[in-house]
Design a protein around this motif. Sequence first.
Motif, mmCIF file in Angstrom:
data_model
loop_
_atom_site.group_PDB
_atom_site.id
_atom_site.type_symbol
_atom_site.label_atom_id
_atom_site.label_comp_id
_atom_site.label_asym_id
_atom_site.label_seq_id
_atom_site.Cartn_x
_atom_site.Cartn_y
_atom_site.Cartn_z
ATOM 1 N N SER A 202 38.438 34.565 42.315
ATOM 2 C CA SER A 202 38.454 33.655 43.460
ATOM 3 C C SER A 202 37.523 34.076 44.576
ATOM 4 O O SER A 202 37.419 33.392 45.580
ATOM 5 C CB SER A 202 39.866 33.554 44.039
ATOM 6 O OG SER A 202 40.812 33.860 43.085
ATOM 7 N N GLU B 141 43.368 27.342 48.782
ATOM 8 C CA GLU B 141 42.993 28.605 49.413
ATOM 9 C C GLU B 141 41.544 28.926 49.135
ATOM 10 O O GLU B 141 40.819 29.398 50.011
ATOM 11 C CB GLU B 141 43.896 29.728 48.889
ATOM 12 C CG GLU B 141 45.247 29.745 49.545
ATOM 13 C CD GLU B 141 46.095 30.927 49.071
ATOM 14 O OE1 GLU B 141 45.552 31.825 48.411
ATOM 15 O OE2 GLU B 141 47.296 30.915 49.371
ATOM 16 N N GLY B 142 41.146 28.669 47.890
ATOM 17 C CA GLY B 142 39.767 28.979 47.518
ATOM 18 C C GLY B 142 38.760 28.150 48.290
ATOM 19 O O GLY B 142 37.651 28.597 48.555
ATOM 20 N N ALA B 143 39.151 26.936 48.648
ATOM 21 C CA ALA B 143 38.210 26.070 49.346
ATOM 22 C C ALA B 143 38.414 26.137 50.848
ATOM 23 O O ALA B 143 37.795 25.384 51.596
ATOM 24 C CB ALA B 143 38.389 24.634 48.867
ATOM 25 N N GLU C 44 46.157 27.527 44.882
ATOM 26 C CA GLU C 44 45.005 28.415 44.697
ATOM 27 C C GLU C 44 43.707 27.687 45.021
ATOM 28 O O GLU C 44 42.811 28.240 45.652
ATOM 29 C CB GLU C 44 44.944 28.908 43.245
ATOM 30 C CG GLU C 44 46.055 29.832 42.856
ATOM 31 C CD GLU C 44 46.078 31.096 43.673
ATOM 32 O OE1 GLU C 44 44.993 31.571 44.056
ATOM 33 O OE2 GLU C 44 47.178 31.605 43.930
ATOM 34 N N ALA C 45 43.623 26.435 44.572
ATOM 35 C CA ALA C 45 42.400 25.674 44.819
ATOM 36 C C ALA C 45 42.199 25.474 46.319
ATOM 37 O O ALA C 45 41.090 25.616 46.838
ATOM 38 C CB ALA C 45 42.479 24.333 44.109
ATOM 39 N N TYR D 101 34.028 35.269 46.742
ATOM 40 C CA TYR D 101 32.672 34.756 46.961
ATOM 41 C C TYR D 101 31.762 35.911 47.321
ATOM 42 O O TYR D 101 32.185 36.884 47.948
ATOM 43 C CB TYR D 101 32.647 33.769 48.139
ATOM 44 C CG TYR D 101 33.232 32.433 47.820
ATOM 45 C CD1 TYR D 101 34.598 32.238 47.797
ATOM 46 C CD2 TYR D 101 32.404 31.353 47.538
ATOM 47 C CE1 TYR D 101 35.124 31.000 47.503
ATOM 48 C CE2 TYR D 101 32.932 30.107 47.256
ATOM 49 C CZ TYR D 101 34.298 29.939 47.240
ATOM 50 O OH TYR D 101 34.827 28.720 46.957
ATOM 51 N N ARG E 280 41.748 39.936 42.405
ATOM 52 C CA ARG E 280 41.528 38.500 42.493
ATOM 53 C C ARG E 280 40.098 38.164 42.855
ATOM 54 O O ARG E 280 39.649 37.048 42.656
ATOM 55 C CB ARG E 280 42.485 37.906 43.522
ATOM 56 C CG ARG E 280 43.915 38.213 43.175
ATOM 57 C CD ARG E 280 44.842 37.233 43.786
ATOM 58 N NE ARG E 280 44.315 35.916 43.561
ATOM 59 C CZ ARG E 280 44.415 34.935 44.432
ATOM 60 N NH1 ARG E 280 45.053 35.108 45.563
ATOM 61 N NH2 ARG E 280 43.896 33.767 44.161
ATOM 62 N N ARG F 102 41.641 34.044 38.904
ATOM 63 C CA ARG F 102 41.517 32.729 39.521
ATOM 64 C C ARG F 102 42.879 32.079 39.704
ATOM 65 O O ARG F 102 43.167 31.499 40.728
ATOM 66 C CB ARG F 102 40.645 31.849 38.618
ATOM 67 C CG ARG F 102 40.340 30.503 39.182
ATOM 68 C CD ARG F 102 39.067 30.537 39.982
ATOM 69 N NE ARG F 102 38.878 29.278 40.674
ATOM 70 C CZ ARG F 102 39.359 29.015 41.887
ATOM 71 N NH1 ARG F 102 40.045 29.928 42.522
ATOM 72 N NH2 ARG F 102 39.152 27.847 42.434
ATOM 73 N N LEU F 103 43.726 32.172 38.667
ATOM 74 C CA LEU F 103 45.015 31.500 38.707
ATOM 75 C C LEU F 103 46.068 32.270 39.490
ATOM 76 O O LEU F 103 47.061 31.720 39.917
ATOM 77 C CB LEU F 103 45.556 31.314 37.289
ATOM 78 C CG LEU F 103 44.761 30.417 36.379
ATOM 79 C CD1 LEU F 103 45.354 30.455 34.994
ATOM 80 C CD2 LEU F 103 44.804 29.007 36.907
ATOM 81 N N ASN F 104 45.861 33.560 39.596
ATOM 82 C CA ASN F 104 46.822 34.422 40.270
ATOM 83 C C ASN F 104 48.190 34.421 39.598
ATOM 84 O O ASN F 104 49.180 34.757 40.210
ATOM 85 C CB ASN F 104 46.965 34.024 41.747
ATOM 86 C CG ASN F 104 47.473 35.177 42.579
ATOM 87 O OD1 ASN F 104 47.331 36.329 42.188
ATOM 88 N ND2 ASN F 104 48.100 34.868 43.697
ATOM 89 N N ARG G 286 31.393 27.030 38.816
ATOM 90 C CA ARG G 286 32.450 28.009 38.648
ATOM 91 C C ARG G 286 33.366 27.634 37.492
ATOM 92 O O ARG G 286 33.754 28.464 36.689
ATOM 93 C CB ARG G 286 33.263 28.166 39.929
ATOM 94 C CG ARG G 286 34.426 29.142 39.733
ATOM 95 C CD ARG G 286 35.126 29.504 40.995
ATOM 96 N NE ARG G 286 35.441 28.331 41.789
ATOM 97 C CZ ARG G 286 35.807 28.396 43.046
ATOM 98 N NH1 ARG G 286 35.899 29.555 43.655
ATOM 99 N NH2 ARG G 286 36.087 27.288 43.711
#
Lengths: 320, 319, 319
Positions: free
Chosen positions: A160, C229-231, C226-227, A162, A156, A235-237, A49
Amino acid sequence: MTNLIKELGNTTQFKNIFFRMLVVIIICIVLSFLTEAFFTTNNLLNVLRQASLLFLMASGLTLVLLTAGIDLSVGANVGMSACVAAVAMTSTGSTLLGFLSGIGCGILIGVGNGLLVTFLRLPSFIATYGMLWILHGLTYYMMAGTTINGFDKSFRFIGSGYLYGIPVPIYIMSLFLIGGSIFTKYSIYGQQIYAVGANPLSARLSGVPVNRRLMLVYILSGMTAGLASLVFLARLNSAEGDIGENLTLPAIAAVLIGGTSLFGGVGTMFGTLIGALILTLVLNGMNILTIDGNYQALVTGIIIILSVFLDLIFRRKVSS
Amino acid sequence: MRDSAINLENPLLNSLKRLPGVALMLLVCIVVFSILSSDFLSIPNITNIGVQSTILLMISLPMTMVIMTEGIDMSIGALLTFCGVIAAYFLAQTQNLPLSIFMAIMVGLVVGLLNGAIIVYMKMPPFVVTLGMLGICQSLALIVTDGQTISNVGDTIGLAYNAKLLGIPLPIYFALVSYAIFHALLYHTRFGTYVFAIGGNRDSLKLAGIRVNIYHIGVYALSGIMAGVASILLTARMNSGHPTAAIGMEFDAIAAVIVGGTSFEKGNGWMFGTFLGVITVGILRNGLNLVGVQSSIQVASIGLLVLVALLLDGFKAKV
Amino acid sequence: MKNHRLLCTSAILLSMASSPAFADGEKIAVFTKNQTNPYFQAFRLGADSAAKQMNASTTHYVPTKPDSIPEQLGEIDDVIVKKPSGIVLIPVDYKAINPGVKKINDAGIPVVNATDHAETGNFVNWVGADDFSTANAAGKALVKALNGQGNVVILEGVRGVVGNTNRVNGFKKAIEEAPGIKLLASQPGNYQRLQGLQVMENLLQTYPKIDGVMAANDAMASGAIEALEGANRKALVVGINGSKEAVEAIKAGKMLASGDAAPFYQGCFATMSLIRSIRNLPVPKEIVFPPMVVEKATLANYDVAPDKQSCPAWNTIVK
């Protein structure tokens, strides 16, 4: 006759690809050996990613380098397009408008670069360098030290989200990889772009509309930067004035490590992907191994030199 | 500079047309800022511009030669920083000024030679090699300082930047001497002739039996040496060594060189143009500060300056 | 809709400082480190608000290359020529600024030092908070919320910047004082949101159990959130800057706390001190803002964004 040439071409291509993948594989093996945290599904998806963000930016840039040009403004382009998209989305509430304005901004910048290079005949280094400063200035002015954040879930998703357990940016990257490869290898535009890079004079003499192709590559570079900015944003929002600041050199490094030559005419989309992977793997490895921050630039610098060196050796062996 | 077939009636316009784009931009900036700010043409201010431009000039001069050989040195900003850190380190450890200066220049020379050797003997693209070296130098600077500023460098080194001889600050002398040396090197020595040829017509050199490689490496070594010399001024200016002081300066140098008229192709180079390029950027920054223009607009103006200077060159060729 | 700088028209409505209104028009030059960090933006807004309240004017000088020491020194040279009434100075580097401060002193221009203590020089006074104790307070808030037990990672800012070194040390001190807290890793994110995010992602891969994150600024803290939340992982996150975005994240429960060094107030009081000193009014030698932590409990104080705030009266802080 042409079939035979095509065949030969294919085996060299295959060796090319195989060898480049070899570098990636070696890095993966070394990292797996050094830490067990590396070779997990999660981490590999993670690396892919991160690499896709880099690749998206570098894909259009590859086309520019194929024409023996360079686009130093990609980072600033991503920064500005992201900020423009963010402003559009938060002030109108429309995700669609955000998309359109982000890509539109990227394309516009590409047009600007293209005009500077083709119509006004500026060397691409300076044209895009000047553009870089102008874009940074405009972005700082627009954002005035503030941050915009909090976007729609639907937006988003592209950064972010899936899909079947795989992060969305990876799908986008694959699309670009396939699309870009087809474009460069099999479309008439792609072949003409290679011709322009290899020898602009003979390209022009054989009827290639050089200026139009140059314009095309800068527009495409701008467009991919615009698209990349949307994925970054998702990704960063959030968006700030300095998003684009450290993105240009890694993008150029990815393209160069991938075997594209600054002098034009040589290079592939897949090579850029490999370059992006190598850079991302190295950073991932350094974080996982918690290598002291002071040493990280050194490791990256050495990897850059080594990768290009190995690639050149291989290419010389193959052509001899 | 090609004259057009049509001669404009106005003699003033005619002679302006003969000037390279950078010189025109320089004139425009001087005129505009003199009008906008009463302090612009004062002696202290002009002196400031000269002094502030010295470090950039010292790294832009060798960059001219590098670019003429169809190369580029992306590492010079980081190298300048690293050498400055080395100078500060030795000053802080030994208080020995000559030793520190020597070490700084040595480090610059070694890295420059490394750059040259890898580029020439391993036949690698200069952009890639110097980009990698940028990262290496950056790291080395951080490692030596562990991310801190080194400031107990004593009082003598500051003199290099602040002392005056006959009322003129020392850096201006350094700048003029550096310029004279590089001008002579390029236009009056065999080395210079080879530099032109390496970029434009390398094969003719090889045929003449000249060891091109040595001279080619020499160009990068010069770049490294000047980084070392300029780093003394940098350390003197800050009276300390800092691991990120000159990061990014390579772009300024490259821009100054190209705006000055040197280009990447065909061994075409103009040393005085580089000088003008450096001064013009210095004047622009100074002028914008005097007028009090907001920083983001300053950033955009620098980009515009670069573009307009070259556009003027291109435009003149068409008119 | 992006506004460049909202003029604080509301400032006029608030109670004025107790100093008498002299007929003024002092021109104040304000130096900050970069354009993008909201910390400095808040500082500049505070300075503008204070100047407006006191009938003076401000011009801002910010390096075009973020955190560039040579540029800041160059700006000082240029500004001295203009002879402003006074200078408010946040040095990019507290040691490398020494020669610049000397020049300001030699020119006889009154100068207030803000945020980072310059190593030497004559200042009207020092106004600021302490990076070390601010970070320490934020770190302690995290430790407390974890009940003194757990695994923690640190996201560092830019190596070589002294504020970063102090913040990281502040975090580490808070960790040292809690024996049940284990520091797993301390990696640089360069104050960048994306890098903070990606570094966090990488760390999440390495360590299955991370309970807390200490980030040297809010942008990286956001990236870490963010990381996480993403994981689909949970951890408590603290940042530094007390920015609007942090306030909102804390309100939403995503972020635990942010160390606030009160940059807006620093800007206010630094400028007020300077103007008061120029007008021969008494000014304390130091105005130190105690480390504050923005968290759920203290949110009420942070409801107004910096660009809508106005400076409080002098005597509310200075007795």
